[in-house]
Structures are given as C-alpha cells and as structure tokens.
Design a protein around this motif. Structure first.
Motif: not given
Length: 150
Positions: A77-84, A101-110, A112-118
C-alpha cells in the motif's frame, strides 16, 4: 476514481514507486520476523491448539486456534510518500465457504504497527519481544471473539 487521483506530479512517480517498494519489502521482512518469533513462542509457551504456518513466497501466513482457521494476507500500500505493508486478518467461515475480514493493520518500514486510520498502535521503540507478543495476542483474541455467522 476521484478527481484527486489526477492531481499528481508525474515527475515524482518513479521516486514514489521506489519508496513504496522499499517500504513494502521492509514491512514484509518485519512481518516474517514476527511470524518466526510467534512460532517459537507457540512452541515454548502456548498450547498445541495453536498452529501458525507461513509460506514466504505467498505473502500470507495461516493459522488455527481452537479449530478456528485464520489467515494474515500481505499487500503493498502506498500512503503519501511512504510504502506500507497492509496486513489483512481473515477468518475462514466453513459454513458459508468464504473468508471474512476481521481486521487490518499496517507495518511501516521502521516496524511500527499502525491502525487503519494511521494511528500508531505499537512503536518500534518498544521492546521487540514484548511488542511482538502483544500484537500476536491481539490477533488471536480478534479471531477467538469473531462470530462468523452473526
């Protein structure tokens, strides 16, 4: 599509594409490290009623807890300038023969675990072992609480 999809500087596309690719690759590597940690944790501390398997080539991990089958699907997923790395948690509904689908979350390059809303859910500054286990328990609890036929 929306009008905002066309408001883009084409000159930046190549650079943004590389950033997205790097972010996804790092997030995927972090995810695979998490799954490896969870597998060792299951063997050392948890019940044989929990199974977790991963096929690194498929961008997915599958598991079973108390007979409930679940999967963690990865996607770029691409969000702004960052790939997740998007992680989609699904439950196998055997009655309706579908995945819910139960849920979703995101992992960034560092890592970190992010919610659907960031929103930051788990920081990479936390103890890696503690953060990993907290995430794993959250996933397992979400699966256990799920009511597939509701």
């Amino acid at each position: 599509m929306e009008l905002s999809d066309f408001d883009y500087n084409e000159d930046n596309f190549g650079k943004d594409l590389r950033r997205a690719e790097v972010g996804f690759k790092r997030g995927k590597t972090y995810f695979l490290d998490l799954v490896d940690h969870w597998q060792r944790f299951i063997d050392a501390k948890l019940s044989s009623d929990i199974v977790l398997k991963v096929d690194p080539g498929s961008d997915m991990a599958t598991g079973v807890i108390l007979g409930k089958q679940f999967a963690l699907h990865l996607s770029q997923v691409s969000r702004g300038e960052h790939g997740l790395t998007a992680v989609l948690l699904t439950l196998n509904d055997r009655v309706n023969k579908s995945e819910l689908e139960l849920d979703r979350f995101y992992l960034n390059a560092r890592g970190e675990v992010l919610s659907k809303t960031g929103e930051l859910l788990l920081s990479s500054q936390e103890d890696d072992s503690s953060a990993s286990i907290r995430l794993f328990y959250a996933i397992l609890l979400r699966v256990l609480k799920a009511e597939p036929w509701a």
